[in-house]
Design an enzyme around this catalytic site. Structure first.
Site, PDB file in Angstrom:
ATOM      1  N   ASN A 137      39.421  38.495  40.537  1.00  0.00           N
ATOM      2  CA  ASN A 137      39.160  36.983  40.382  1.00  0.00           C
ATOM      3  C   ASN A 137      40.532  36.542  40.203  1.00  0.00           C
ATOM      4  O   ASN A 137      41.145  36.611  39.539  1.00  0.00           O
ATOM      5  CB  ASN A 137      38.466  37.094  39.206  1.00  0.00           C
ATOM      6  CG  ASN A 137      38.141  35.612  38.826  1.00  0.00           C
ATOM      7  OD1 ASN A 137      38.467  35.015  39.627  1.00  0.00           O
ATOM      8  ND2 ASN A 137      37.990  35.234  37.391  1.00  0.00           N
ATOM      9  N   TRP A 138      40.987  35.828  41.544  1.00  0.00           N
ATOM     10  CA  TRP A 138      42.126  34.985  41.530  1.00  0.00           C
ATOM     11  C   TRP A 138      42.275  33.765  40.776  1.00  0.00           C
ATOM     12  O   TRP A 138      43.146  33.201  40.916  1.00  0.00           O
ATOM     13  CB  TRP A 138      42.414  34.785  43.180  1.00  0.00           C
ATOM     14  CG  TRP A 138      42.682  36.116  43.943  1.00  0.00           C
ATOM     15  CD1 TRP A 138      42.502  37.354  43.097  1.00  0.00           C
ATOM     16  CD2 TRP A 138      42.965  36.274  45.226  1.00  0.00           C
ATOM     17  NE1 TRP A 138      42.963  38.204  44.404  1.00  0.00           N
ATOM     18  CE2 TRP A 138      43.183  37.630  45.595  1.00  0.00           C
ATOM     19  CE3 TRP A 138      43.085  35.396  46.300  1.00  0.00           C
ATOM     20  CZ2 TRP A 138      43.551  38.221  46.744  1.00  0.00           C
ATOM     21  CZ3 TRP A 138      43.622  35.627  47.586  1.00  0.00           C
ATOM     22  CH2 TRP A 138      43.593  37.048  47.841  1.00  0.00           C
ATOM     23  N   LYS A 139      41.069  33.356  40.188  1.00  0.00           N
ATOM     24  CA  LYS A 139      40.732  32.061  39.577  1.00  0.00           C
ATOM     25  C   LYS A 139      41.475  30.851  40.643  1.00  0.00           C
ATOM     26  O   LYS A 139      41.547  30.986  41.804  1.00  0.00           O
ATOM     27  CB  LYS A 139      41.534  32.194  38.302  1.00  0.00           C
ATOM     28  CG  LYS A 139      41.121  33.535  37.481  1.00  0.00           C
ATOM     29  CD  LYS A 139      41.536  33.434  36.170  1.00  0.00           C
ATOM     30  CE  LYS A 139      41.022  34.629  35.430  1.00  0.00           C
ATOM     31  NZ  LYS A 139      41.137  34.472  33.902  1.00  0.00           N
ATOM     32  N   HIS A 170      31.395  32.957  34.836  1.00  0.00           N
ATOM     33  CA  HIS A 170      32.596  33.227  34.116  1.00  0.00           C
ATOM     34  C   HIS A 170      32.758  32.610  32.983  1.00  0.00           C
ATOM     35  O   HIS A 170      32.677  31.352  32.863  1.00  0.00           O
ATOM     36  CB  HIS A 170      33.873  33.296  35.272  1.00  0.00           C
ATOM     37  CG  HIS A 170      35.202  33.670  34.637  1.00  0.00           C
ATOM     38  ND1 HIS A 170      35.768  33.219  33.943  1.00  0.00           N
ATOM     39  CD2 HIS A 170      35.595  34.940  35.147  1.00  0.00           C
ATOM     40  CE1 HIS A 170      36.837  34.098  33.549  1.00  0.00           C
ATOM     41  NE2 HIS A 170      36.787  35.233  34.385  1.00  0.00           N
ATOM     42  N   GLU A 179      35.459  31.190  31.677  1.00  0.00           N
ATOM     43  CA  GLU A 179      36.036  29.988  32.049  1.00  0.00           C
ATOM     44  C   GLU A 179      35.410  28.822  32.560  1.00  0.00           C
ATOM     45  O   GLU A 179      35.499  27.687  32.222  1.00  0.00           O
ATOM     46  CB  GLU A 179      37.258  29.998  32.942  1.00  0.00           C
ATOM     47  CG  GLU A 179      38.223  30.919  32.198  1.00  0.00           C
ATOM     48  CD  GLU A 179      39.254  31.686  33.279  1.00  0.00           C
ATOM     49  OE1 GLU A 179      39.329  31.602  34.477  1.00  0.00           O
ATOM     50  OE2 GLU A 179      40.073  32.518  32.455  1.00  0.00           O
ATOM     51  N   GLU A 217      32.695  40.890  30.110  1.00  0.00           N
ATOM     52  CA  GLU A 217      33.842  40.556  29.729  1.00  0.00           C
ATOM     53  C   GLU A 217      34.040  39.782  28.279  1.00  0.00           C
ATOM     54  O   GLU A 217      33.752  38.415  28.379  1.00  0.00           O
ATOM     55  CB  GLU A 217      34.387  39.361  30.912  1.00  0.00           C
ATOM     56  CG  GLU A 217      34.245  39.910  32.347  1.00  0.00           C
ATOM     57  CD  GLU A 217      35.198  39.015  32.990  1.00  0.00           C
ATOM     58  OE1 GLU A 217      36.132  39.679  33.608  1.00  0.00           O
ATOM     59  OE2 GLU A 217      35.021  37.864  33.213  1.00  0.00           O
ATOM     60  N   GLY A 248      42.764  37.513  29.978  1.00  0.00           N
ATOM     61  CA  GLY A 248      43.912  36.947  29.976  1.00  0.00           C
ATOM     62  C   GLY A 248      44.902  36.913  28.513  1.00  0.00           C
ATOM     63  O   GLY A 248      45.993  36.176  28.460  1.00  0.00           O
ATOM     64  N   SER A 257      41.589  41.847  30.762  1.00  0.00           N
ATOM     65  CA  SER A 257      43.145  42.464  30.626  1.00  0.00           C
ATOM     66  C   SER A 257      43.078  43.756  31.325  1.00  0.00           C
ATOM     67  O   SER A 257      43.749  44.899  30.635  1.00  0.00           O
ATOM     68  CB  SER A 257      43.739  42.333  29.219  1.00  0.00           C
ATOM     69  OG  SER A 257      43.796  41.076  28.796  1.00  0.00           O
ATOM     70  N   GLY A 300      41.531  40.098  36.513  1.00  0.00           N
ATOM     71  CA  GLY A 300      42.067  38.708  36.770  1.00  0.00           C
ATOM     72  C   GLY A 300      43.403  38.765  36.908  1.00  0.00           C
ATOM     73  O   GLY A 300      43.815  39.018  38.143  1.00  0.00           O
ATOM     74  N   GLY A 301      44.136  38.632  36.033  1.00  0.00           N
ATOM     75  CA  GLY A 301      45.614  38.480  36.181  1.00  0.00           C
ATOM     76  C   GLY A 301      46.658  39.551  37.279  1.00  0.00           C
ATOM     77  O   GLY A 301      47.180  39.434  37.991  1.00  0.00           O
TER      78      GLY A 301
HETATM   79  C1  PEP Z   1      38.821  37.508  34.390  1.00  0.00           C
HETATM   80  O1  PEP Z   1      39.125  36.339  34.389  1.00  0.00           O
HETATM   81  O2  PEP Z   1      37.828  38.139  34.861  1.00  0.00           O
HETATM   82  C2  PEP Z   1      39.633  38.440  33.632  1.00  0.00           C
HETATM   83  C3  PEP Z   1      39.342  39.727  33.434  1.00  0.00           C
HETATM   84  O3  PEP Z   1      41.078  38.165  33.740  1.00  0.00           O
HETATM   85  P1  PEP Z   1      42.172  39.008  33.238  1.00  0.00           P
HETATM   86  O4  PEP Z   1      41.928  40.396  33.543  1.00  0.00           O
HETATM   87  O5  PEP Z   1      43.406  38.461  33.287  1.00  0.00           O
HETATM   88  O6  PEP Z   1      42.072  39.270  31.674  1.00  0.00           O
END
Ligand code: PEP
Length: 232
Positions: free
Chosen positions: A6-8, A90, A92, A157, A163, A193, A214-215
């Site tokens: 997920n590149w956001k 998500h 966010e 999640e 994040g 994470s 994500g990141g």
């Molecule tokens: C996400 O936004 O779906 C996520 C899991 O982010 P991260 O891996 O950065 O915690």
């Protein structure tokens, strides 16, 4: 195993092109890989990953085919572009853009009906976990999604792990995944994470069918390291 990145709100078309060119040269056998760029970069990703096994998904999708919904994109528009799926719900989106269980379910059902693959996100906040409400929250969020579908997966999640560098312990993830699967019989990804150094342990848990990253999905080396951890 499915690993979705997920590149956001990162990587416009130029960065997306560079990433996809490098990604398609990687040997990633034995794992299903999906990237989820921002809307403006979807066409580039679809074009550059055409002919590979790597899927391209959007980060959201509206429930109507078209209409007066400023800033939204429909499932049929994504299909027209050659996009394979969409993330919905998500945290966010829930936290900053007012998504509710009801809107998330409407998005998921419409996307499935239009033939898209759907990654529906659920998870408790830090406060909810502290108040011992994790099970109630997951029951409510998963229950709202409706029936299982062969194109539906859930991403568990925990919001406190997104994040933040904090991950659920493998046991805690396993417990949540087991609950979700008892409510809806679909594959369940873990998100929060996930990094190259913790991916193998998390992915080895029973009931963990992959990861939503994500990141760490923004960097080719760390994303492909996680994809490779999924093949072991
Ligand atoms: C996400 O936004 O779906 C996520 C899991 O982010 P991260 O891996 O950065 O915690």
């Amino acid at each position: 195993m499915l690993i979705a990145g997920n590149w956001k709100m990162y990587k416009g078309p130029a960065e997306t092109a560079a990433f996809c060119r490098a990604l398609r040269d990687q040997e990633l056998d034995g794992v299903d890989v999906v990237v989820c760029p921002p809307y403006v970069s979807l066409a580039t990703a679809v074009e550059l990953l055409a002919g590979t096994e790597i899927g391209v998904a959007a980060q959201n999708v509206h429930w109507d085919g078209e209409g007066p919904y400023t800033g939204e994109v429909s499932a049929s528009m994504l299909r027209e572009l050659g996009v394979y799926g969409a993330i919905v719900g998500h945290s966010e989106r829930r936290q900053y853009f007012g998504e509710t269980d009801e809107t998330v379910a409407k998005r998921a059902r419409a996307a499935l009906a239009a033939g898209l693959f759907v990654i529906a996100c659920v998870g408790e906040t830090e406060d909810e976990r502290a108040r011992d409400e994790t099970e109630t929250v997951l029951r409510r969020q998963v229950g709202a999604l409706g029936d299982p579908d062969e194109n539906l997966v859930i991403a568990y999640e925990p919001v406190w792990a997104i994040g933040t560098g904090k991950t659920a312990t493998p046991e805690l993830a396993q417990e949540a995944h087991a609950l979700i699967k008892s409510l809806l019989d679909v594959p369940v990804l873990y998100g929060g994470s996930v990094k190259p150094d913790n991916a193998a342990e998390l992915l080895a848990q029973p009931g963990v069918d992959g990861a939503l990253v994500g990141g760490a999905s923004l960097d080719l080396d760390s994303f492909t390291a996680i994809c490779r951890a999924a093949t072991r």
